[in-house]
Structure formats: C-alpha cells, structure tokens
Design a protein around this motif. Structure first.
Motif, mmCIF file in Angstrom:
data_model
loop_
_atom_site.group_PDB
_atom_site.id
_atom_site.type_symbol
_atom_site.label_atom_id
_atom_site.label_comp_id
_atom_site.label_asym_id
_atom_site.label_seq_id
_atom_site.Cartn_x
_atom_site.Cartn_y
_atom_site.Cartn_z
ATOM 1 N N GLU A 1 -37.690 -1.056 -4.329
ATOM 2 C CA GLU A 1 -37.574 0.280 -3.727
ATOM 3 C C GLU A 1 -38.486 0.413 -2.509
ATOM 4 O OE1 GLU A 1 -38.370 2.712 -7.153
ATOM 5 O OE2 GLU A 1 -36.276 2.665 -7.803
ATOM 6 N N LYS A 2 -39.683 -0.168 -2.561
ATOM 7 C CA LYS A 2 -40.594 -0.128 -1.419
ATOM 8 C C LYS A 2 -39.992 -0.881 -0.242
ATOM 9 C CE LYS A 2 -45.264 -1.234 0.168
ATOM 10 N NZ LYS A 2 -44.802 -1.489 1.504
ATOM 11 N N ALA A 3 -39.427 -2.050 -0.508
ATOM 12 C CA ALA A 3 -38.797 -2.831 0.564
ATOM 13 C C ALA A 3 -37.635 -2.050 1.182
ATOM 14 C CB ALA A 3 -38.316 -4.170 0.014
ATOM 15 N N SER A 4 -36.902 -1.321 0.354
ATOM 16 C CA SER A 4 -35.810 -0.483 0.849
ATOM 17 C C SER A 4 -36.352 0.584 1.801
ATOM 18 C CB SER A 4 -35.076 0.171 -0.329
ATOM 19 O OG SER A 4 -34.086 1.060 0.136
ATOM 20 N N ARG A 5 -37.428 1.236 1.397
ATOM 21 C CA ARG A 5 -38.051 2.264 2.262
ATOM 22 C C ARG A 5 -38.580 1.640 3.554
ATOM 23 N NH1 ARG A 5 -40.099 3.755 -2.685
ATOM 24 N NH2 ARG A 5 -42.147 2.867 -2.203
ATOM 25 N N ASP A 6 -39.260 0.506 3.427
ATOM 26 C CA ASP A 6 -39.834 -0.162 4.599
ATOM 27 C C ASP A 6 -38.764 -0.577 5.605
ATOM 28 O OD1 ASP A 6 -42.309 0.153 3.420
ATOM 29 O OD2 ASP A 6 -42.514 -1.974 2.844
ATOM 30 N N LEU A 7 -37.593 -0.901 5.089
ATOM 31 C CA LEU A 7 -36.484 -1.327 5.951
ATOM 32 C C LEU A 7 -35.659 -0.136 6.453
ATOM 33 C CD1 LEU A 7 -35.677 -4.158 6.878
ATOM 34 C CD2 LEU A 7 -33.995 -4.211 5.048
ATOM 35 N N ASN A 8 -36.025 1.065 5.970
ATOM 36 C CA ASN A 8 -35.330 2.308 6.356
ATOM 37 C C ASN A 8 -33.862 2.335 5.933
ATOM 38 O OD1 ASN A 8 -37.593 3.560 7.614
ATOM 39 N ND2 ASN A 8 -37.269 2.251 9.397
ATOM 40 N N CYS A 9 -33.585 1.819 4.751
ATOM 41 C CA CYS A 9 -32.219 1.937 4.226
ATOM 42 C C CYS A 9 -31.956 3.415 3.941
ATOM 43 C CB CYS A 9 -32.054 1.128 2.944
ATOM 44 S SG CYS A 9 -32.195 -0.656 3.190
ATOM 45 N N THR A 10 -30.782 3.905 4.274
ATOM 46 C CA THR A 10 -30.467 5.321 4.064
ATOM 47 C C THR A 10 -30.306 5.658 2.594
ATOM 48 O OG1 THR A 10 -28.122 4.876 4.398
ATOM 49 C CG2 THR A 10 -29.394 5.602 6.326
ATOM 50 N N ASN A 11 -30.006 4.660 1.793
ATOM 51 C CA ASN A 11 -29.841 4.838 0.356
ATOM 52 C C ASN A 11 -30.534 3.660 -0.322
ATOM 53 O OD1 ASN A 11 -28.814 4.646 -2.320
ATOM 54 N ND2 ASN A 11 -26.964 5.732 -1.731
ATOM 55 N N ARG B 1 -28.105 -21.348 1.393
ATOM 56 C CA ARG B 1 -29.368 -21.343 0.680
ATOM 57 C C ARG B 1 -30.488 -21.911 1.550
ATOM 58 N NH1 ARG B 1 -25.261 -22.255 -1.888
ATOM 59 N NH2 ARG B 1 -25.365 -24.492 -2.109
ATOM 60 N N SER B 2 -30.371 -21.666 2.850
ATOM 61 C CA SER B 2 -31.375 -22.130 3.801
ATOM 62 C C SER B 2 -32.360 -21.017 4.178
ATOM 63 C CB SER B 2 -30.701 -22.670 5.066
ATOM 64 O OG SER B 2 -29.924 -21.661 5.677
ATOM 65 N N ALA B 3 -32.118 -19.797 3.644
ATOM 66 C CA ALA B 3 -33.005 -18.671 3.942
ATOM 67 C C ALA B 3 -32.800 -17.558 2.931
ATOM 68 C CB ALA B 3 -32.720 -18.138 5.348
ATOM 69 N N LEU B 4 -33.850 -16.757 2.762
ATOM 70 C CA LEU B 4 -33.754 -15.505 2.012
ATOM 71 C C LEU B 4 -33.692 -14.396 3.046
ATOM 72 C CD1 LEU B 4 -36.428 -16.031 -0.780
ATOM 73 C CD2 LEU B 4 -33.943 -15.966 -1.071
ATOM 74 N N LEU B 5 -32.760 -13.479 2.860
ATOM 75 C CA LEU B 5 -32.533 -12.430 3.845
ATOM 76 C C LEU B 5 -32.569 -11.061 3.203
ATOM 77 C CD1 LEU B 5 -29.496 -14.186 5.528
ATOM 78 C CD2 LEU B 5 -31.866 -14.221 6.323
ATOM 79 N N GLN B 6 -33.211 -10.113 3.866
ATOM 80 C CA GLN B 6 -33.182 -8.730 3.390
ATOM 81 C C GLN B 6 -32.447 -7.888 4.424
ATOM 82 O OE1 GLN B 6 -37.017 -6.960 2.798
ATOM 83 N NE2 GLN B 6 -37.531 -7.014 4.954
ATOM 84 N N PHE B 7 -31.766 -6.857 3.929
ATOM 85 C CA PHE B 7 -30.963 -6.009 4.803
ATOM 86 C C PHE B 7 -30.518 -4.779 4.042
ATOM 87 C CE2 PHE B 7 -28.552 -9.289 2.749
ATOM 88 C CZ PHE B 7 -27.455 -8.636 2.206
ATOM 89 N N CYS B 8 -30.036 -3.796 4.777
ATOM 90 C CA CYS B 8 -29.407 -2.620 4.181
ATOM 91 C C CYS B 8 -27.910 -2.876 4.211
ATOM 92 C CB CYS B 8 -29.742 -1.358 4.975
ATOM 93 S SG CYS B 8 -31.507 -1.009 5.055
ATOM 94 N N TYR B 9 -27.315 -2.997 3.043
ATOM 95 C CA TYR B 9 -25.882 -3.303 2.956
ATOM 96 C C TYR B 9 -25.080 -2.044 3.217
ATOM 97 C CZ TYR B 9 -21.704 -5.727 1.210
ATOM 98 O OH TYR B 9 -20.479 -6.309 1.095
ATOM 99 N N ASP B 10 -23.926 -2.197 3.844
ATOM 100 C CA ASP B 10 -23.114 -1.037 4.206
ATOM 101 C C ASP B 10 -22.147 -0.612 3.104
ATOM 102 O OD1 ASP B 10 -21.374 -3.156 4.412
ATOM 103 O OD2 ASP B 10 -20.718 -2.722 6.452
#
Length: 141
Positions: free
Chosen positions: A42-52, A64-73
């Motif tokens: 939840e903190k990572a979600s807030r830090d990334l400014n996900c709307t939900n 599997r060459s990277a770990l990625l974080q994002f706000c999914y649409d």
C-alpha cells in the motif's frame, strides 16, 4: 452493399481498439525488490501515486530480467492457483505456471493486488532470467 458496411464497421472498431490500446503503455519503474507485505504494498502504491491502491502492481517482466512496479490500468483480477502474475510488455498482464517451483507456488486462487503474499513469484535471478524457486535457477546470493 450491406456486407461492405459491416466490413467497414468491423475495420473501424478494430482500428479504434488497436489505437486505444497503443496509447495505454504503462509507466513502469524497475525495482530491486517488490513489497513483501500489505502495508509496504500500500505504501508503494501511494509513493507511485496510483489513483486506486488496488491498481498497484509489482511483478517480473516476461523474460524475468527485471522486477517492475507500476499502476495498472485495470482492476485487480483473480489469478488461478499454480500461476504467478507477470507483465508481458508495456501494457499486458499474463500468468506464468509455477507448478515446477520447489516451493512457494500459490496453491489457491488469489487477487492480483495480493501478489505480495506469494514471494516466490517475485524473486528472480535477473541475469539468468529465471525464478529462484525453479530448481535449475542459480541463487544470486
């Protein structure tokens, strides 16, 4: 003549769909590790400014060459037991069968926003491009 109208309608809709999806590339950020519990997720979600908060994702990419974080649409979705959640490209999610993992493969259906509960789906050897839970994957430590 009616068939031509139908054909043009189909082509227009297909073109609209393709054009719309091309514009939905996700803004992804490479990370060293994904959150390990609900509060850090939840903190990572807030830090990334996900709307939900349910839209935040942290997953390996398809190679599997990277770990990625994002706000999914898209809203959180159900992932069948025996599968990990992965990012295929810049805007499509898919699953990866983890039934060959030594341990840690989800044994129940889960929600994509609860992936943190299945850490083996989030631990990869980015140099060898494999999940650490796969028996033939070298450990990076």
């Amino acid at each position: 003549m009616l068939w031509m109208t139908a054909l043009w309608s189909v082509l227009f809709l297909w073109n609209f769909f393709v054009t719309s999806n091309e514009g939905k590339n996700l803004q992804v950020k490479e990370v060293d590790i994904c959150p390990t519990n609900k509060s850090s997720w939840e903190k990572a979600s807030r830090d990334l400014n996900c709307t939900n908060p349910d839209r935040y994702q942290c997953t390996p990419n398809e190679q599997r060459s990277a770990l990625l974080q994002f706000c999914y649409d898209q809203p959180a979705t159900s992932i069948e037991k025996g599968y990990c959640w992965i990012l295929l490209d810049s805007h499509f999610m898919d699953t990866y069968s983890c039934t060959g993992f030594a341990e840690g493969c989800p044994n129940i259906t889960y929600r994509s926003n609860e992936l943190y509960k299945y850490q083996e789906c989030l631990k990869v050897n980015t140099k060898e491009e494999c999940y650490l839970a796969e028996p033939k994957c070298p450990n990076t430590t």
